[in-house]
Design a protein around this motif. Structure first.
Motif, PDB file in Angstrom:
ATOM      1  N   LEU A  69     -10.071   2.191 -22.445  1.00 29.76           N
ATOM      2  CA  LEU A  69      -9.058   2.687 -21.525  1.00 29.76           C
ATOM      3  C   LEU A  69      -8.810   1.578 -20.510  1.00 29.76           C
ATOM      4  CD1 LEU A  69      -7.193   4.981 -20.666  1.00 29.76           C
ATOM      5  CD2 LEU A  69      -9.054   5.870 -19.262  1.00 29.76           C
ATOM      6  N   ASN A  70      -7.570   1.078 -20.504  1.00 27.88           N
ATOM      7  CA  ASN A  70      -7.200  -0.052 -19.639  1.00 27.88           C
ATOM      8  C   ASN A  70      -8.124  -1.250 -19.856  1.00 27.88           C
ATOM      9  OD1 ASN A  70      -5.056   1.374 -18.440  1.00 27.88           O
ATOM     10  ND2 ASN A  70      -6.508   2.403 -17.087  1.00 27.88           N
ATOM     11  N   GLY A  71      -8.486  -1.486 -21.123  1.00 23.75           N
ATOM     12  CA  GLY A  71      -9.319  -2.628 -21.473  1.00 23.75           C
ATOM     13  C   GLY A  71     -10.798  -2.442 -21.243  1.00 23.75           C
ATOM     14  N   ILE A  72     -11.208  -1.298 -20.695  1.00 18.88           N
ATOM     15  CA  ILE A  72     -12.625  -1.027 -20.429  1.00 18.88           C
ATOM     16  C   ILE A  72     -13.191  -0.191 -21.568  1.00 18.88           C
ATOM     17  CG2 ILE A  72     -14.263   0.075 -18.856  1.00 18.88           C
ATOM     18  CD1 ILE A  72     -12.136  -0.430 -16.623  1.00 18.88           C
ATOM     19  N   LYS A  73     -14.232  -0.705 -22.212  1.00 19.91           N
ATOM     20  CA  LYS A  73     -14.852   0.000 -23.331  1.00 19.91           C
ATOM     21  C   LYS A  73     -15.475   1.305 -22.846  1.00 19.91           C
ATOM     22  CE  LYS A  73     -17.743  -0.838 -27.313  1.00 19.91           C
ATOM     23  NZ  LYS A  73     -18.610  -1.770 -28.012  1.00 19.91           N
ATOM     24  N   LEU A  74     -15.191   2.395 -23.574  1.00 19.86           N
ATOM     25  CA  LEU A  74     -15.692   3.724 -23.211  1.00 19.86           C
ATOM     26  C   LEU A  74     -16.992   4.029 -23.934  1.00 19.86           C
ATOM     27  CD1 LEU A  74     -12.384   5.785 -23.279  1.00 19.86           C
ATOM     28  CD2 LEU A  74     -13.460   4.613 -21.343  1.00 19.86           C
ATOM     29  N   ASP A  75     -17.810   4.876 -23.323  1.00 15.57           N
ATOM     30  CA  ASP A  75     -19.052   5.325 -23.940  1.00 15.57           C
ATOM     31  C   ASP A  75     -18.763   6.397 -24.981  1.00 15.57           C
ATOM     32  OD1 ASP A  75     -20.685   3.658 -22.416  1.00 15.57           O
ATOM     33  OD2 ASP A  75     -20.907   5.155 -20.828  1.00 15.57           O
ATOM     34  N   TYR A  76     -19.451   6.265 -26.116  1.00 12.53           N
ATOM     35  CA  TYR A  76     -19.378   7.237 -27.207  1.00 12.53           C
ATOM     36  C   TYR A  76     -20.254   8.426 -26.850  1.00 12.53           C
ATOM     37  CZ  TYR A  76     -20.591   9.126 -31.803  1.00 12.53           C
ATOM     38  OH  TYR A  76     -20.818   9.955 -32.867  1.00 12.53           O
ATOM     39  N   ILE A  77     -19.722   9.639 -27.029  1.00 13.82           N
ATOM     40  CA  ILE A  77     -20.476  10.848 -26.711  1.00 13.82           C
ATOM     41  C   ILE A  77     -21.046  11.502 -27.966  1.00 13.82           C
ATOM     42  CG2 ILE A  77     -20.345  13.163 -25.726  1.00 13.82           C
ATOM     43  CD1 ILE A  77     -18.074  12.105 -23.963  1.00 13.82           C
ATOM     44  N   GLY A  78     -20.218  11.638 -29.004  1.00 14.54           N
ATOM     45  CA  GLY A  78     -20.684  12.298 -30.215  1.00 14.54           C
ATOM     46  C   GLY A  78     -19.555  12.536 -31.194  1.00 14.54           C
ATOM     47  N   THR A  79     -19.910  13.149 -32.323  1.00 11.57           N
ATOM     48  CA  THR A  79     -18.969  13.377 -33.416  1.00 11.57           C
ATOM     49  C   THR A  79     -19.008  14.833 -33.847  1.00 11.57           C
ATOM     50  OG1 THR A  79     -19.205  11.121 -34.232  1.00 11.57           O
ATOM     51  CG2 THR A  79     -18.410  12.740 -35.814  1.00 11.57           C
ATOM     52  N   GLU A  80     -17.848  15.346 -34.210  1.00 10.95           N
ATOM     53  CA  GLU A  80     -17.723  16.687 -34.791  1.00 10.95           C
ATOM     54  C   GLU A  80     -17.125  16.524 -36.184  1.00 10.95           C
ATOM     55  OE1 GLU A  80     -15.464  20.909 -33.811  1.00 10.95           O
ATOM     56  OE2 GLU A  80     -15.370  19.268 -32.377  1.00 10.95           O
ATOM     57  N   ASP A  81     -17.783  17.083 -37.203  1.00 11.73           N
ATOM     58  CA  ASP A  81     -17.316  16.993 -38.583  1.00 11.73           C
ATOM     59  C   ASP A  81     -16.402  18.176 -38.882  1.00 11.73           C
ATOM     60  OD1 ASP A  81     -20.642  16.107 -39.760  1.00 11.73           O
ATOM     61  OD2 ASP A  81     -19.199  14.959 -38.621  1.00 11.73           O
ATOM     62  N   ILE A  82     -15.241  17.914 -39.502  1.00 10.16           N
ATOM     63  CA  ILE A  82     -14.267  18.961 -39.792  1.00 10.16           C
ATOM     64  C   ILE A  82     -13.971  19.004 -41.292  1.00 10.16           C
ATOM     65  CG2 ILE A  82     -11.939  19.841 -39.309  1.00 10.16           C
ATOM     66  CD1 ILE A  82     -13.713  19.747 -36.816  1.00 10.16           C
ATOM     67  N   ASP A  83     -14.106  20.172 -41.887  1.00 10.42           N
ATOM     68  CA  ASP A  83     -13.717  20.433 -43.279  1.00 10.42           C
ATOM     69  C   ASP A  83     -12.391  21.179 -43.210  1.00 10.42           C
ATOM     70  OD1 ASP A  83     -13.360  21.258 -45.887  1.00 10.42           O
ATOM     71  OD2 ASP A  83     -15.135  22.544 -45.948  1.00 10.42           O
ATOM     72  N   THR A  84     -11.299  20.506 -43.505  1.00  8.84           N
ATOM     73  CA  THR A  84      -9.971  21.105 -43.323  1.00  8.84           C
ATOM     74  C   THR A  84      -9.561  22.070 -44.430  1.00  8.84           C
ATOM     75  OG1 THR A  84      -8.876  19.223 -44.397  1.00  8.84           O
ATOM     76  CG2 THR A  84      -9.135  19.136 -41.988  1.00  8.84           C
ATOM     77  N   ASN A  85     -10.192  21.968 -45.604  1.00  2.08           N
ATOM     78  CA  ASN A  85      -9.734  22.792 -46.727  1.00  2.08           C
ATOM     79  C   ASN A  85     -10.803  23.714 -47.314  1.00  2.08           C
ATOM     80  OD1 ASN A  85     -11.278  20.892 -47.985  1.00  2.08           O
ATOM     81  ND2 ASN A  85      -9.600  19.912 -49.095  1.00  2.08           N
ATOM     82  N   GLY A  86     -11.958  23.826 -46.663  1.00  2.00           N
ATOM     83  CA  GLY A  86     -12.966  24.787 -47.095  1.00  2.00           C
ATOM     84  C   GLY A  86     -13.751  24.424 -48.333  1.00  2.00           C
ATOM     85  N   ASP A  87     -13.741  23.136 -48.733  1.00  5.92           N
ATOM     86  CA  ASP A  87     -14.463  22.744 -49.940  1.00  5.92           C
ATOM     87  C   ASP A  87     -15.860  22.190 -49.654  1.00  5.92           C
ATOM     88  OD1 ASP A  87     -13.871  20.296 -48.833  1.00  5.92           O
ATOM     89  OD2 ASP A  87     -12.780  19.519 -50.579  1.00  5.92           O
ATOM     90  N   SER A  88     -16.341  22.357 -48.428  1.00 11.79           N
ATOM     91  CA  SER A  88     -17.656  21.894 -47.982  1.00 11.79           C
ATOM     92  C   SER A  88     -17.802  20.369 -47.975  1.00 11.79           C
ATOM     93  CB  SER A  88     -18.778  22.508 -48.830  1.00 11.79           C
ATOM     94  OG  SER A  88     -18.758  23.915 -48.685  1.00 11.79           O
TER      95      SER A  88
END
Length: 128
Positions: A69-88
């Motif tokens: 953001l404005n050239g300043i590297k942001l800290d990573y917080i975490g990830t959320e995995d998404i299954d959009t079509n229900g195939d696991s």
């Protein structure tokens, strides 16, 4: 294919696209979800907390993900995995970035595929 008691699945899907998915902040009071081709937020953002969410379509190399953001590297917080079509099978990975204390500006995101063909994708948005 199964060898002994170990089953092998297909290789991970390569990264095919990234996008800035949402922006949430104290100033706005909730998440603003963004359209794929949106170039700026509609709402004003800032304060603490102030989070930006990016979406990876396919698997990206963790060490290649860069959010600024404005050239300043942001800290990573975490990830959320998404299954959009229900195939696991995970289709989209939402990555959360901490911009707390900032007030907006140009946000850029870049990621490179974990596997062949090692594509690199990027997206950006102006955060009001």
């Amino acid at each position: 294919m199964t060898v002994g008691s170990v089953s092998f699945a297909a290789p991970a899907a390569p990264l095919t696209d990234v996008m800035v998915y949402a922006v949430g902040s104290e100033q706005y009071g909730q998440y603003e979800y963004l359209d794929y081709d949106q170039i700026r937020t509609v709402e004003d953002h800032g304060g603490d907390p102030f989070y930006i969410v990016t979406a990876d379509y396919g698997y990206s190399r963790q060490s290649s993900r860069i959010a600024k953001l404005n050239g300043i590297k942001l800290d990573y917080i975490g990830t959320e995995d998404i299954d959009t079509n229900g195939d696991s099978i995970v289709d989209v990975f939402l990555h959360y970035w901490d911009a707390s204390g900032q007030t907006g500006g140009e946000f850029t995101y870049q990621a490179t595929s974990e596997n062949a063909p090692w594509n690199t994708y990027s997206d950006s948005i102006i955060i009001r």
